[in-house]
Write a protein that holds these residues in place. Structure first.
Motif, PDB file in Angstrom:
ATOM      1  N   ARG A 136       0.912  -1.117   0.085  1.00 14.29           N
ATOM      2  CA  ARG A 136      -0.010   0.072   0.056  1.00 14.29           C
ATOM      3  C   ARG A 136       0.837   1.393   0.044  1.00 14.29           C
ATOM      4  NH1 ARG A 136      -2.681   0.150   4.881  1.00 14.29           N
ATOM      5  NH2 ARG A 136      -1.066  -1.360   5.605  1.00 14.29           N
ATOM      6  N   LEU A 137       0.417   1.966  -0.878  1.00 13.61           N
ATOM      7  CA  LEU A 137       1.339   3.246  -1.029  1.00 13.61           C
ATOM      8  C   LEU A 137       0.317   4.760  -0.794  1.00 13.61           C
ATOM      9  CD1 LEU A 137       3.735   5.317  -2.062  1.00 13.61           C
ATOM     10  CD2 LEU A 137       3.271   4.646  -4.466  1.00 13.61           C
ATOM     11  N   TYR A 138       0.578   5.420  -0.114  1.00 14.60           N
ATOM     12  CA  TYR A 138      -0.083   6.557   0.174  1.00 14.60           C
ATOM     13  C   TYR A 138       0.775   7.947  -0.282  1.00 14.60           C
ATOM     14  CZ  TYR A 138      -3.303   3.614   2.815  1.00 14.60           C
ATOM     15  OH  TYR A 138      -4.062   2.580   3.317  1.00 14.60           O
ATOM     16  N   PHE A 181       2.718  -1.231  -6.450  1.00  9.32           N
ATOM     17  CA  PHE A 181       2.093  -0.576  -5.366  1.00  9.32           C
ATOM     18  C   PHE A 181       0.487  -0.523  -5.376  1.00  9.32           C
ATOM     19  CE2 PHE A 181       5.857   1.469  -6.353  1.00  9.32           C
ATOM     20  CZ  PHE A 181       6.559   1.316  -5.219  1.00  9.32           C
ATOM     21  N   GLU A 182      -0.162  -0.759  -4.330  1.00  7.60           N
ATOM     22  CA  GLU A 182      -1.718  -0.246  -4.287  1.00  7.60           C
ATOM     23  C   GLU A 182      -1.764   1.211  -4.028  1.00  7.60           C
ATOM     24  OE1 GLU A 182      -3.791  -3.300  -1.944  1.00  7.60           O
ATOM     25  OE2 GLU A 182      -5.132  -1.601  -1.442  1.00  7.60           O
ATOM     26  N   ILE A 183      -2.404   2.179  -4.648  1.00  7.64           N
ATOM     27  CA  ILE A 183      -1.980   3.360  -4.537  1.00  7.64           C
ATOM     28  C   ILE A 183      -3.074   4.131  -4.265  1.00  7.64           C
ATOM     29  CG2 ILE A 183      -1.103   5.661  -5.432  1.00  7.64           C
ATOM     30  CD1 ILE A 183       0.366   4.040  -7.783  1.00  7.64           C
ATOM     31  N   SER A 184      -3.043   5.128  -3.185  1.00  4.15           N
ATOM     32  CA  SER A 184      -4.023   5.992  -2.875  1.00  4.15           C
ATOM     33  C   SER A 184      -3.604   7.471  -2.587  1.00  4.15           C
ATOM     34  CB  SER A 184      -4.654   5.498  -1.318  1.00  4.15           C
ATOM     35  OG  SER A 184      -5.225   4.489  -1.563  1.00  4.15           O
ATOM     36  N   THR A 214      -7.788   5.449  -5.122  1.00  2.00           N
ATOM     37  CA  THR A 214      -8.724   6.010  -3.715  1.00  2.00           C
ATOM     38  C   THR A 214      -8.041   7.259  -3.638  1.00  2.00           C
ATOM     39  OG1 THR A 214      -9.100   3.948  -3.378  1.00  2.00           O
ATOM     40  CG2 THR A 214      -9.219   5.569  -1.762  1.00  2.00           C
ATOM     41  N   ILE A 215      -9.100   8.390  -3.385  1.00  2.00           N
ATOM     42  CA  ILE A 215      -8.667   9.658  -2.676  1.00  2.00           C
ATOM     43  C   ILE A 215      -9.267   9.833  -1.317  1.00  2.00           C
ATOM     44  CG2 ILE A 215      -9.030  12.174  -3.090  1.00  2.00           C
ATOM     45  CD1 ILE A 215      -9.610  11.362  -6.176  1.00  2.00           C
ATOM     46  N   ILE A 216      -8.283  10.006  -0.350  1.00  3.12           N
ATOM     47  CA  ILE A 216      -8.518  10.040   1.075  1.00  3.12           C
ATOM     48  C   ILE A 216      -8.159  11.473   1.509  1.00  3.12           C
ATOM     49  CG2 ILE A 216      -8.344   9.181   3.222  1.00  3.12           C
ATOM     50  CD1 ILE A 216      -7.018   6.677   2.144  1.00  3.12           C
ATOM     51  N   ILE A 217      -9.442  12.251   1.828  1.00  3.79           N
ATOM     52  CA  ILE A 217      -9.536  13.599   2.342  1.00  3.79           C
ATOM     53  C   ILE A 217      -9.440  13.587   3.869  1.00  3.79           C
ATOM     54  CG2 ILE A 217     -10.809  15.481   2.505  1.00  3.79           C
ATOM     55  CD1 ILE A 217      -9.729  15.320  -0.429  1.00  3.79           C
ATOM     56  N   GLY A 265       7.342  -4.519  -4.112  1.00  2.00           N
ATOM     57  CA  GLY A 265       6.991  -3.330  -2.968  1.00  2.00           C
ATOM     58  C   GLY A 265       7.929  -3.419  -1.822  1.00  2.00           C
ATOM     59  N   ASP A 266       9.046  -4.062  -1.768  1.00  2.00           N
ATOM     60  CA  ASP A 266       9.665  -4.354  -0.717  1.00  2.00           C
ATOM     61  C   ASP A 266      10.747  -3.433  -0.642  1.00  2.00           C
ATOM     62  OD1 ASP A 266       8.261  -6.192   0.738  1.00  2.00           O
ATOM     63  OD2 ASP A 266       9.210  -7.932  -0.468  1.00  2.00           O
ATOM     64  N   LEU A 267      11.492  -2.801   0.092  1.00  2.55           N
ATOM     65  CA  LEU A 267      12.488  -2.009   0.369  1.00  2.55           C
ATOM     66  C   LEU A 267      13.778  -2.587  -0.216  1.00  2.55           C
ATOM     67  CD1 LEU A 267      12.472  -0.030   3.459  1.00  2.55           C
ATOM     68  CD2 LEU A 267      12.629   1.103   1.448  1.00  2.55           C
ATOM     69  N   ILE A 268      14.665  -2.111  -1.187  1.00  3.05           N
ATOM     70  CA  ILE A 268      15.741  -2.704  -1.952  1.00  3.05           C
ATOM     71  C   ILE A 268      16.975  -2.339  -0.673  1.00  3.05           C
ATOM     72  CG2 ILE A 268      17.423  -2.335  -3.516  1.00  3.05           C
ATOM     73  CD1 ILE A 268      14.959  -1.680  -5.672  1.00  3.05           C
TER      74      ILE A 268
END
Ligand SMILES: [Mg+2]
Length: 171
Positions: A3-5, A71-74, A100-103, A168-171
């Motif tokens: 998950r990426l915000y 990534f699953e982007i929001s 997705t947009i989170i306000i 999506g893991d840190l290199i």
């Protein structure tokens, strides 16, 4: 997929300098919370939320992130007013059909709105990054000047592809 915000102001659009200069010009006392709130309530956010303020090719960079399928982007963005919330939603929905947009109301921590554990936050504000890490998240600082402030730092969103691998893991 991780998950990426993605923060909005100072990451997608370079709105902050324009907002602060408008605040100063308004004559509001910037040390007075109430006056600042009144300024925001009447400010026309469409004057700063537009393509003129795209930051370091952010829209194309986000499309690259989508294509990478890592990534699953929001979007996760603080707002000062309902007008700001509407303008940001219209702008982002026009560019991206499925993100997705989170306000988040300004007074509330981003960590209270989403489950931050093991998720990535890209943000230009260290205060948000500190809270994010405290709540088990992975903090990446966005800085036009590449000022790290102790975090991994990027100045263009597609640089995330150099930091996180196919899973999506840190290199
Ligand atoms: Mg920001």
């Amino acid at each position: 997929m991780k998950r990426l915000y993605i923060d909005f102001d100072g990451v997608v659009l370079d709105t902050i300098p324009y907002l602060y200069s408008a605040l100063e010009k308004s004559g509001a006392d910037v040390s007075n919370e109430r006056e600042i709130r009144i300024f925001y309530a009447s400010f026309d956010f469409s004057t700063i939320i537009n393509d003129d303020n795209i930051l370091n090719d952010s829209i194309n960079s986000i499309n690259k992130l989508i294509e990478s399928k890592r990534f699953e982007i929001s979007f996760l963005t603080h707002v000062n007013s309902l007008d700001e919330a509407c303008r940001k939603t219209e702008y982002l929905r026009n560019k991206f059909k499925d993100i997705t947009i989170i306000i988040v109301p300004k007074e509330i921590s981003k960590t209270k709105m989403v489950h931050s554990k093991d998720a990535i936050l890209v943000d230009d504000y260290s205060g948000n990054l500190i809270e994010w890490e405290e709540n088990g998240g992975i903090a990446i600082r966005f800085s036009k000047e590449m000022e790290s402030h102790g975090y991994r730092v990027i100045d263009k969103l597609d640089q995330l592809l150099n930091i996180f691998d196919e899973n999506g893991d840190l290199i």
